[in-house]
Design a protein around this motif. Structure first.
Motif, PDB file in Angstrom:
ATOM      1  N   HIS A  31      16.403 -51.640   1.857  1.00  9.85           N
ATOM      2  CA  HIS A  31      16.588 -52.739   0.914  1.00  9.85           C
ATOM      3  C   HIS A  31      16.042 -54.019   1.540  1.00  9.85           C
ATOM      4  O   HIS A  31      16.356 -54.329   2.689  1.00  9.85           O
ATOM      5  N   PRO A  54      15.789 -46.292  -2.234  1.00 10.91           N
ATOM      6  CA  PRO A  54      17.132 -45.739  -1.983  1.00 10.91           C
ATOM      7  C   PRO A  54      17.377 -45.486  -0.497  1.00 10.91           C
ATOM      8  O   PRO A  54      16.527 -44.948   0.210  1.00 10.91           O
ATOM      9  N   ASN A  55      18.555 -45.908  -0.027  1.00 12.11           N
ATOM     10  CA  ASN A  55      19.002 -45.591   1.323  1.00 12.11           C
ATOM     11  C   ASN A  55      19.525 -44.154   1.337  1.00 12.11           C
ATOM     12  O   ASN A  55      19.685 -43.536   0.285  1.00 12.11           O
ATOM     13  N   ASN A  57      22.423 -42.974   1.728  1.00 11.81           N
ATOM     14  CA  ASN A  57      23.671 -42.793   0.987  1.00 11.81           C
ATOM     15  C   ASN A  57      23.499 -43.006  -0.521  1.00 11.81           C
ATOM     16  O   ASN A  57      24.474 -42.983  -1.258  1.00 11.81           O
ATOM     17  N   GLU A  58      22.283 -43.213  -0.988  1.00 11.01           N
ATOM     18  CA  GLU A  58      22.007 -43.439  -2.411  1.00 11.01           C
ATOM     19  C   GLU A  58      21.102 -42.334  -2.969  1.00 11.01           C
ATOM     20  O   GLU A  58      20.179 -42.591  -3.735  1.00 11.01           O
ATOM     21  N   ALA A  61      19.052 -42.016  -6.498  1.00  8.96           N
ATOM     22  CA  ALA A  61      18.774 -43.335  -7.080  1.00  8.96           C
ATOM     23  C   ALA A  61      17.268 -43.569  -7.109  1.00  8.96           C
ATOM     24  O   ALA A  61      16.517 -43.011  -6.320  1.00  8.96           O
ATOM     25  N   ILE A 119      20.168 -49.731  -8.511  1.00  4.25           N
ATOM     26  CA  ILE A 119      20.732 -50.076  -7.202  1.00  4.25           C
ATOM     27  C   ILE A 119      20.384 -51.508  -6.795  1.00  4.25           C
ATOM     28  O   ILE A 119      20.895 -52.013  -5.803  1.00  4.25           O
TER      29      ILE A 119
END
Length: 133
Positions: A31, A54-55, A57-58, A61, A119
């Motif tokens: 991000h 997206p990271n 943990n996403e 997304a 997100i």
């Protein structure tokens, strides 16, 4: 003629003495937040944009980008506010920006979801954007 030239140069230098642009950046894994604050005399223009991949943990997304800019207002010592009307409705996105010597934090109102979907968000969630020198 000489007096006019000196007066023009003085006014130009006086205006530039109160002009400046500050950039702030936050990288949080995938991000990226960017904040730009331009001051010219008493006028403040605030622009912020985000680019999110997206990271970990996403999962699932989708990547997104969002931007908002407009006239800012000083609301206190080291406090700025940007309020922007949503084109699609009667809601407003309001960003509250807290400035330190070398950092900035951004909080957004609920209606900012009209500007940043998925997100993406403008809030820094208590993480500081670092001033770029």
């Amino acid at each position: 003629m000489k007096k006019l030239l000196i007066l023009s140069a003085t006014l130009f230098l006086a205006n530039n003495a109160f002009a400046g642009t500050e950039h702030y950046l936050l990288r949080d894994e995938h991000h990226v937040h960017h904040l730009k604050i331009t001051t010219l005399g008493d006028d403040i223009v605030i622009s912020t944009d985000v680019d999110f991949e997206p990271n970990d943990n996403e999962a699932g997304a989708k990547p997104c980008s969002a931007e908002i800019s407009g006239e800012g207002k000083k609301t206190g010592d080291n406090q700025l506010t940007l309020k922007k009307h949503a084109h699609s409705g009667a809601s407003y996105c309001e960003l509250s920006i807290s400035l330190d010597n070398d950092s900035a934090k951004i909080e957004q109102s609920k209606d900012c979801d009209n500007f940043a979907a998925g997100i993406c968000h403008f809030s820094s969630h208590d993480k500081a954007l670092t001033k770029i020198k």
